[in-house]
Enzyme design. Structure first.
Site, short mmCIF file in Angstrom:
data_model
loop_
_atom_site.label_atom_id
_atom_site.label_comp_id
_atom_site.label_asym_id
_atom_site.label_seq_id
_atom_site.Cartn_x
_atom_site.Cartn_y
_atom_site.Cartn_z
N HIS A 262 -14.84 12.36 -13.68
CA HIS A 262 -13.73 11.44 -13.38
C HIS A 262 -13.81 10.18 -14.24
O HIS A 262 -12.77 9.63 -14.63
CB HIS A 262 -13.75 11.01 -11.91
N GLY B 296 -17.63 12.88 -2.49
CA GLY B 296 -17.76 12.01 -3.64
C GLY B 296 -16.44 11.32 -3.90
O GLY B 296 -15.38 11.82 -3.53
N GLN C 210 -10.30 6.93 -8.89
CA GLN C 210 -9.51 7.60 -7.85
C GLN C 210 -8.89 6.62 -6.87
O GLN C 210 -8.01 7.01 -6.10
CB GLN C 210 -10.37 8.61 -7.10
N CYS D 98 -10.91 18.35 -4.80
CA CYS D 98 -10.90 16.96 -5.24
C CYS D 98 -9.92 16.18 -4.37
O CYS D 98 -8.82 16.67 -4.09
CB CYS D 98 -10.48 16.90 -6.71
N LEU D 99 -10.33 15.00 -3.95
CA LEU D 99 -9.45 14.17 -3.13
C LEU D 99 -8.17 13.79 -3.88
O LEU D 99 -7.15 13.53 -3.25
CB LEU D 99 -10.18 12.91 -2.65
N HIS E 133 -19.11 16.46 -11.14
CA HIS E 133 -17.68 16.34 -10.83
C HIS E 133 -17.24 14.87 -10.89
O HIS E 133 -16.24 14.54 -11.53
CB HIS E 133 -17.42 16.94 -9.44
N GLU E 134 -17.99 14.00 -10.21
CA GLU E 134 -17.62 12.58 -10.17
C GLU E 134 -17.80 11.92 -11.53
O GLU E 134 -16.99 11.08 -11.93
CB GLU E 134 -18.42 11.84 -9.09
#
Length: 176
Positions: free
Chosen positions: A134, A43, A48, A88-89, A130-131
């Site tokens: 963000h 994701g 991000q 997480c990226l 999760h996304e």
């Protein structure tokens, strides 16, 4: 596309609603998928990559698991709360168990602006939550217990400093 790291202020801001469903959004999502796959993610939210829009992509690698999600809303949380490992990226190399509901009923728009309502369960529900976090400036580490946060404090502080520095270098590239 440059990934923003924890410490970058854009990751803490509430993203803006998408109003134009044009080629710019289509091109952005294509670039986002390329970036997400490059970093082996499942994701990626627009903040991000320095874009303050209520948009994320996901690919759970399951049937119907690849999605472009625009202006999402979680209508209802479903099922039991489940603890599973997340990463997480924007917080590389840190993985911790996070408690989230097993399922969600959601609504969002696709690339054409069409409204979609569906129930997601398991891995897809976790990625969506999760996304979606963000887009409200929430990171998975915010959901950790004080004990877990203390255990990874040094790594988080180092990443935060790196993220702040990168943010200053990329600052002029923030788009909305």
């Amino acid at each position: 596309m440059e990934l923003r790291l924890i410490g970058d202020p854009i990751l803490r801001k509430r993203a803006k609603k998408v109003n134009n469903f044009d080629n710019i959004i289509k091109e952005l999502t294509e670039e986002m998928f390329s970036t997400m796959y490059l970093y082996e993610g499942v994701g990626l939210a627009a903040p991000q990559i320095g874009v303050s829009l209520r948009l994320f992509i996901m690919d759970s690698r399951e049937e119907n698991g690849k999605k472009v999600v625009i202006n999402p809303e979680i209508i209802e949380f479903l099922g039991e709360e489940v603890s599973e490992e997340e990463g997480c990226l924007s917080i590389p190399e840190i993985f911790e168990d996070v408690v989230r509901p097993e399922g969600v009923k959601v609504k969002y728009q696709d690339l054409e602006g069409k409204l979609i309502e569906e129930e997601l369960h398991g891995y897809q529900a976790r990625i969506f939550q999760h996304e979606n976090d963000h887009l409200d400036g929430i990171l998975f580490t915010d959901k950790l217990s004080l004990l877990k946060k203390t255990r990874i404090k040094k790594e988080l502080n180092n990443l935060t400093q790196k993220g702040k520095k990168r943010s200053q270098e990329l600052g002029s590239q923030v788009r909305s």
